[in-house]
Design a protein around this motif. Structure first.
Motif, short mmCIF file in Angstrom:
data_model
loop_
_atom_site.label_atom_id
_atom_site.label_comp_id
_atom_site.label_asym_id
_atom_site.label_seq_id
_atom_site.Cartn_x
_atom_site.Cartn_y
_atom_site.Cartn_z
N MET A 43 0.83 -1.17 0.00
CA MET A 43 0.00 0.00 0.00
C MET A 43 0.89 1.25 0.00
O MET A 43 1.79 1.39 0.81
CB MET A 43 -0.85 0.01 1.26
N THR A 44 0.55 2.11 -0.90
CA THR A 44 1.37 3.31 -1.02
C THR A 44 0.85 4.40 -0.11
O THR A 44 -0.24 4.32 0.46
CB THR A 44 1.37 3.83 -2.48
N LEU B 119 -0.14 7.29 -0.97
CA LEU B 119 -1.33 7.89 -1.57
C LEU B 119 -2.58 7.09 -1.21
O LEU B 119 -3.62 7.68 -0.87
CB LEU B 119 -1.15 7.97 -3.09
N GLU B 120 -2.51 5.77 -1.25
CA GLU B 120 -3.65 4.94 -0.90
C GLU B 120 -4.03 5.10 0.58
O GLU B 120 -5.20 5.15 0.94
CB GLU B 120 -3.34 3.47 -1.22
N LEU C 69 -5.80 8.37 0.95
CA LEU C 69 -7.17 8.26 0.44
C LEU C 69 -8.08 7.53 1.44
O LEU C 69 -9.23 7.91 1.65
CB LEU C 69 -7.19 7.57 -0.92
N LEU C 70 -7.58 6.47 2.05
CA LEU C 70 -8.37 5.73 3.03
C LEU C 70 -8.66 6.60 4.26
O LEU C 70 -9.78 6.59 4.81
CB LEU C 70 -7.65 4.45 3.45
#
Length: 127
Positions: A1-2, A4-5, A8-9
């Motif tokens: 998981m980056t 950015l992810e 977003l979460l």
């Protein structure tokens, strides 16, 4: 998981939390509006009852004034305590002398609350 992810979460979680808070607030506002509307309706009914009682009291006072004017021309004295038209008022005056409250006097004598409170004020001012 980056990164950015993950961002977003976290943003999604904050957004959902904000949406839940908004829905709870909306529900509270609707409940408050409903309660306020019920109180307004109750107040409107009480004002209408008070107004009709005041109008009735005014009509009765006018009738009493006309009767007093016509009776003043006669030499005989009016017996208010034995006159059926004035009986509720004389009973109310006696009840106020005994220390009863306005609501009870109105209920027992068949008078409106406005009439009873006016009689109570007259009784207090005559003392």
């Amino acid at each position: 998981m980056t990164l950015l992810e993950i961002g977003l979460l976290i943003s999604l979680g904050i957004g959902l939390l904000a949406l839940a808070c908004a829905l709870v607030s909306l529900r509270r506002v609707r409940l408050q509006a409903s309660a306020t509307e019920k109180l307004m309706q109750k107040l409107m009914r009480e004002v209408a009852a008070s107004s009709s009682g005041s109008v009735g009291m005014g009509q009765r006072l006018l009738a009493m004034e006309k009767r007093l004017q016509s009776e003043s021309k006669k030499t005989e004295k009016i017996d208010y305590y034995n006159d059926d038209e004035f009986q509720p008022y004389s009973q109310a005056a006696q009840m106020f002398k005994m220390g009863m409250d306005c609501e009870e006097v109105a209920r027992r004598c068949g008078l409106s609350r406005a009439e009873a409170s006016l009689l109570e004020m007259m009784q207090k001012s005559s003392r």
